[in-house]
Design an enzyme around this catalytic site. Structure first.
Site, PDB file in Angstrom:
ATOM      1  N   ASP A 276      43.695  38.732  43.687  1.00 24.98           N
ATOM      2  CA  ASP A 276      42.899  39.123  42.538  1.00 24.98           C
ATOM      3  C   ASP A 276      41.641  39.835  43.052  1.00 24.98           C
ATOM      4  O   ASP A 276      41.387  39.918  44.253  1.00 24.98           O
ATOM      5  CB  ASP A 276      42.564  37.914  41.644  1.00 24.98           C
ATOM      6  CG  ASP A 276      42.267  38.360  40.207  1.00 24.98           C
ATOM      7  OD1 ASP A 276      41.957  39.554  39.994  1.00 24.98           O
ATOM      8  OD2 ASP A 276      42.319  37.520  39.295  1.00 24.98           O
TER       9      ASP A 276
HETATM   10  C1  BGC Z   1      41.315  39.511  36.755  1.00 25.82           C
HETATM   11  C2  BGC Z   1      42.741  40.002  36.842  1.00 25.82           C
HETATM   12  C3  BGC Z   1      42.773  41.498  36.668  1.00 25.82           C
HETATM   13  C4  BGC Z   1      41.912  42.108  37.745  1.00 25.82           C
HETATM   14  C5  BGC Z   1      41.915  43.621  37.744  1.00 25.82           C
HETATM   15  C6  BGC Z   1      40.393  40.277  37.669  1.00 25.82           C
HETATM   16  O1  BGC Z   1      39.061  39.968  37.436  1.00 25.82           O
HETATM   17  O2  BGC Z   1      41.293  38.131  37.056  1.00 25.82           O
HETATM   18  O3  BGC Z   1      43.539  39.360  35.890  1.00 25.82           O
HETATM   19  O4  BGC Z   1      44.079  41.982  36.721  1.00 25.82           O
HETATM   20  O5  BGC Z   1      40.580  41.666  37.555  1.00 25.82           O
HETATM   21  O6  BGC Z   1      41.202  44.143  36.700  1.00 25.82           O
END
Ligand code: BGC
Length: 750
Positions: A276
C-alpha cells in the site's frame, strides 16, 4: 550458438508453448536481457499526478527506473508517458498505469457497501465492467479494487469501500468485481487488472480507527478474513495489495506468513503483490525496522513485489543484492510477477487505448438499477411508503442531502463527475410535475455536521403546509472513507433535533438516509414513519430514490452489515459464537428493570449489555419490501449425507402481498459442534428471485461438503462429521429450520 540461431530457437520455443507458457517464456527472455537496475526499476511505482509529470518523470522512465505510475488520468499525458516507456527506454517495457477506480469512474455507481446490499453478483460485475470501460479510455490499465476486507466495525471509515461483515457475501461479490474489471480477457483494451486489497485483516483495525493495529488469531483469519482473498485468487485476480496494519505484531507488508506461506505456497498465487501507499517506508514508523534499507529487505523477503511510491526498493535493493542479503533469484521472481502482468494485459502487444466511453444511456441505466437495488427499506410504519402522488397535493423535501450532486457520489470518486448526478430533489420535482403535485424544499442545515438550527423554522413552515415530509439526512461524502473514522456514528450535527422538530409538526415524516456506513438510528427511529437507507447511491441515486419513494420500483436491498443500536455494542454481527452463556429474550434484564438491591447473580448471567441487550438495531440480511414474502415447506433431499453426496435444500417462497417484488432468499447453516467453536449461523448461499403478487416459487440450493468445511483446530480445512442446522429465510434471524447429519469427516486439505 550464434545470435540468429538463438533467436530462431527462442521463436520455436514460443510457438510450441501454450499461452500461459508463452507468457512465461517471454518473461524469462526479457529477464535475461535486463540489468539489475532495470529489474529494480520494474518494482518501482511512482506518483504521477503533477501537471509537469512529463518533465518530472520522462528521464526516469527512459532510464528504466519506473515500472508503474499512479494517479495520472489525462489521456494525452498517459499516452505520452507510455510512448516514452515503449519507445525510448532501452527494453521498451510499458508501464502499469494505476488508479483507484473504486465504484465507477466518471459515472459513479453506489458505494461498494451499497452494491453489497443488492446481493446481486451479476449487477456488481456489470458495475465493475462499466468502471473499467470508462477508466480504460484514459489509459488506466490497473485499478486498486475490489476492497474485500471483512469489516464488523462501522466506526471504520473504510467500511464504505468494503462488501460488509460476511465472508461468503464478500467472496461472491468480490469475485464478481474481479470478473467485471478484468473482463473475459485481461488483454481486452477495456479491461483493467484488478487488485484485491488489503491483505489481510485491515477491516479489523482496533476501535475502527484507520491504520490501527489488528489482533486476529490465525483461526479467525482463516475462517473469516482469508476466504474473500482466496475467492479472488480463484477468480484470477491479477494483483493483491498488502494491508497497512500490523497483525499479531508483524505489519502485513513484511509478513511472510501472509505473503509466502498462505498466498504463494498454499494458494499457488502467481500474480503481483503491491504494497500500500508508502507502506514499505512505514515499516520504520511501525517500529519494525530502524532503517529504510532494512524495511526494503523485510518487504522484499516477505514477498512484496512492487513498492508503491516509497522509493525504498529503488534506493536500497541493489545494495541488498550486492551485500548478499537479497538473492538475485528473489529479485527475478519479483520482477517476473510484474512482467507477467504486463504481458497478460497485452501491453507489449500494442494494446490500444480506446477513445470512446460506453454509451451514456447504458451507463445511466446501469447506475440507476444499481442504486435501486442497493437501497434498503429499514422501517415502513403503517405503509407510509410508497407515496401515492394521486393522494398528495403538496410534498415537503427537507434536509442537507436532498440536492447535493457531489455528496451523493460518496468517497473515493477522484474522477466522478457531479455533472452526471441526478439529485433526489431534481428527480422528485420532475415526477411531481407529471403528477400535478407541488414540492417545496428547505435545506434546513448548511451541512450534515452543522449545529446551527436557525433555518429549522423555515423547514417547519414548509412541513406544516405539506401532506408528507421527506427528509434527506445522513453523512456527507467526506465523513467516511480512508482515514475518516468516527467514534460516534449517530446522525451528525443537529440532524436529530431537526427530525424531532419535523415530527412535532404532526405530518408523516419519511427519512432517506445517505451515508458511508451504518449509523446508530436509535434516537430518531420512533420519530420517523419510514426509513430508506440509500448509502451514497452514486450518479443516478436521486432518480432511484424518487422511483422507490413513489412506488415506481419496489425496495429489495438487504443489509450486508448489522446496524448497532449504539456504539458500545460494536462489534455486533450475526455470525458470532454461541459462548458458554448465550443470551435469550428471557435471560436479559435491562438497566431500568433492575430492582434496587438486586443480588449480583439475579440478572440471567448471560452475554448481554444491561443497556443494549444483545441484538443489533437491524440485523444482517434484513430489508423490507412493499410486498411480503412467506416461506413454507422447507425440504431436504436427505437427513444424512456422506462427504461425497450433495444435499438439496428447497423452500417455497410466496409473494403474499399486492405488488411485484424481489426477495433475497438466504440459506444459513450452523455446525453444531466442532474442534473449534463455530458461529451460530453462517450464510452459505443466496438467490434473488422476482415474484408477482400471489406467485409461489420453489427455490433450491445445493450444498456439498465444501460448504461444510472450515479451518479446524490444527488450521487445516475440512468438514467434521456431526449435526448441522439449516435455515432458509429472508434475513439472518428468520427462516424455516431443518437439520441433517454429515456421517463422516472429510479429509483435510489446504
Ligand atoms: C489506500 C489504498 C489505495 C492507495 C492508492 C492508500 O492510501 O489504502 O487502498 O489503493 O492509497 O491510492
Amino acid at each position: 550458438m550464434n545470435n540468429e540461431k538463438a533467436v530462431m530457437a527462442k521463436v520455436q520455443e514460443i510457438n510450441a508453448s501454450t499461452s500461459k507458457d508463452r507468457v512465461e517464456v517471454r518473461v524469462r527472455d526479457l529477464l535475461d536481457r535486463m540489468s539489475l537496475e532495470e529489474k529494480i526499476g520494474q518494482l518501482n511505482q511512482v506518483e504521477a499526478s503533477a501537471d509537469n509529470v512529463l518533465d518530472l518523470l520522462g528521464d526516469d522512465i527512459r532510464a528504466g527506473q519506473v515500472g508503474s505510475i499512479i494517479n495520472q488520468v489525462d489521456r494525452d499525458t498517459v499516452l505520452e508517458l507510455q510512448r516514452i516507456a515503449r519507445e525510448e527506454s532501452r527494453l521498451g517495457i510499458p508501464l502499469l498505469v494505476g488508479r483507484d477506480v473504486i465504484h465507477g469512474f466518471k459515472t459513479v455507481v453506489p458505494l461498494p457497501i451499497g452494491q453489497a446490499a443488492s446481493w446481486n453478483p451479476q449487477l456488481v460485475e456489470a458495475c465493475a465492467r462499466l468502471a473499467s470501460e470508462e477508466a480504460s479510455t484514459v489509459g488506466v490499465n490497473w485499478t486498486f479494487a475490489p476492497m474485500i476486507d471483512v469489516c464488523r466495525d462501522p466506526r471504520w471509515g473504510r467500511i464504505a469501500e468494503c462488501l460488509g461483515e460476511d465472508p461468503v457475501l464478500t467472496s461472491v461479490l468480490g469475485a464478481a468485481m474481479v470478473r467485471g474489471f478484468q473482463g473475459a480477457s485481461l488483454d481486452d483494451p477495456s479491461s483493467l487488472a484488478a487488485c484485491a486489497k488489503h491483505f489481510a485483516g485491515y477491516g479489523a483495525s482496533e476501535s475502527g480507527r484507520d491504520y490501527n493495529t489488528t489482533n486476529l488469531p490465525e483461526n479467525e483469519l482463516r475462517n473469516v478474513h482469508f476466504p474473500p482473498f482466496r475467492a479472488a485468487v480463484e477468480a484470477g485476480v491479477a494483483s493483491l495489495m498488502t494491508s497497512f496494519s500490523d497483525i499479531d505484531g508483524v505489519p502485513a507488508t513484511a509478513n511472510s506468513f501472509l505473503l509466502r506461506d498462505v498466498l504463494r505456497e498454499e494458494w499457488r498465487y502467481d500474480g503481483l503483490v503491491v504494497s500500500d501507499w508508502d507502506a514499505i517506508q512505514q515499516l520504520c514508523v511501525h517500529g519494525l525496522t530502524e532503517t529504510r534499507d532494512e524495511a526494503a529487505f523485510q518487504a522484499a523477503s516477505a514477498g512484496v513485489d512492487m513498492d508503491m511510491v516509497a522509493g525504498a526498493y529503488l534506493q536500497h535493493l541493489a545494495g541488498l543484492v550486492a551485500s548478499g542479503r537479497i538473492e538475485l533469484e528473489t529479485v527475478d521472481r519479483m520482477v517476473a510477477n510484474v512482467l507477467r502482468l504486463k504481458f497478460r494485459l497485452g501491453l507489449f502487444d500494442s494494446r490500444p487505448v480506446l477513445a470512446d466511453e460506453p454509451a451514456r444511456m447504458t451507463s445511466r441505466s446501469l447506475a440507476k438499477e444499481a442504486a435501486l437495488q442497493s437501497c434498503v427499506l429499514l422501517k415502513n410504519e403503517g405503509r407510509a411508503l410508497p407515496l401515492d402522488p394521486a393522494c398528495l397535493d403538496h410534498l415537503a423535501v427537507i434536509g442537507p442531502l436532498a440536492n447535493e450532486p457531489a455528496e451523493q457520489l460518496g468517497t473515493w470518486v477522484f474522477d466522478g463527475d457531479p455533472e452526471r448526478s441526478v439529485t433526489p430533489l431534481a428527480a422528485i420535482e420532475s415526477l411531481a410535475a407529471d403528477a400535478g403535485m407541488s414540492v417545496s424544499h428547505a435545506r434546513a442545515m448548511p451541512t450534515t455536521r452543522s449545529l446551527d438550527e436557525t433555518a429549522f423554522a423555515e423547514a417547519e413552515a414548509i412541513a406544516r403546509n405539506a401532506d408528507v415530509v421527506v427528509v434527506f439526512l445522513g453523512e456527507e461524502a467526506i465523513l467516511s472513507g480512508e482515514a475518516h473514522c468516527r467514534a460516534d456514528i449517530d446522525l451528525p450535527g443537529a440532524q436529530v433535533s431537526l427530525v424531532k422538530r419535523l415530527k412535532a409538526v404532526g405530518k408523516p415524516v419519511i427519512a432517506v438516509i445517505q451515508a458511508g456506513r451504518p449509523l446508530t438510528l436509535t434516537s430518531v427511529i420512533d420519530d420517523l414513519d419510514a426509513i430508506l437507507f440509500a448509502w451514497h447511491p452514486g450518479s443516478l441515486g436521486g432518480a432511484a430514490i424518487a422511483d422507490l419513494l413513489f412506488g415506481r420500483a419496489c425496495p429489495s436491498g438487504k443489509l450486508p452489515v448489522s446496524f448497532p443500536k449504539m456504539v458500545g455494542q460494536i462489534p455486533v454481527y450475526y455470525g458470532h459464537k454461541n459462548t458458554g452463556r448465550p443470551p435469550t429474550p428471557d435471560s436479559i434484564v435491562l438497566i431500568d428493570d433492575i430492582a434496587s438491591g438486586a443480588a449480583q447473580t439475579s440478572l440471567g448471567m448471560t452475554a448481554f449489555h444491561l443497556d443494549a441487550g444483545y441484538e443489533p438495531l437491524y440485523r444482517f440480511g434484513f430489508g423490507l419490501s412493499y410486498t411480503e414474502f412467506a416461506y413454507s415447506e422447507l425440504s431436504l433431499s436427505a437427513v444424512r449425507i456422506t462427504p461425497s453426496e450433495t444435499l438439496t435444500v428447497a423452500v417455497n417462497v410466496t409473494n403474499s402481498g399486492e405488488v411485484e417484488g424481489d426477495e433475497i432468499v438466504q440459506l444459513y447453516l450452523r455446525d453444531r459442534f466442532g474442534s473449534v467453536t463455530r458461529p451460530v449461523r453462517e450464510l452459505k448461499a443466496f438467490q434473488r428471485v422476482t415474484l408477482a403478487p400471489g406467485e409461489t416459487r420453489e427455490v433450491r440450493f445445493s450444498l456439498t461438503v465444501e460448504d461444510l468445511k472450515f479451518y479446524k483446530r490444527d488450521q487445516t480445512r475440512g468438514a467434521e462429521a456431526g449435526k448441522f442446522d439449516v435455515w432458509i429465510g429472508g434475513d439472518s434471524a428468520a427462516g424455516r429450520k431443518a437439520e441433517f447429519t454429515l456421517t463422516q469427516d472429510s479429509p483435510a486439505m489446504a
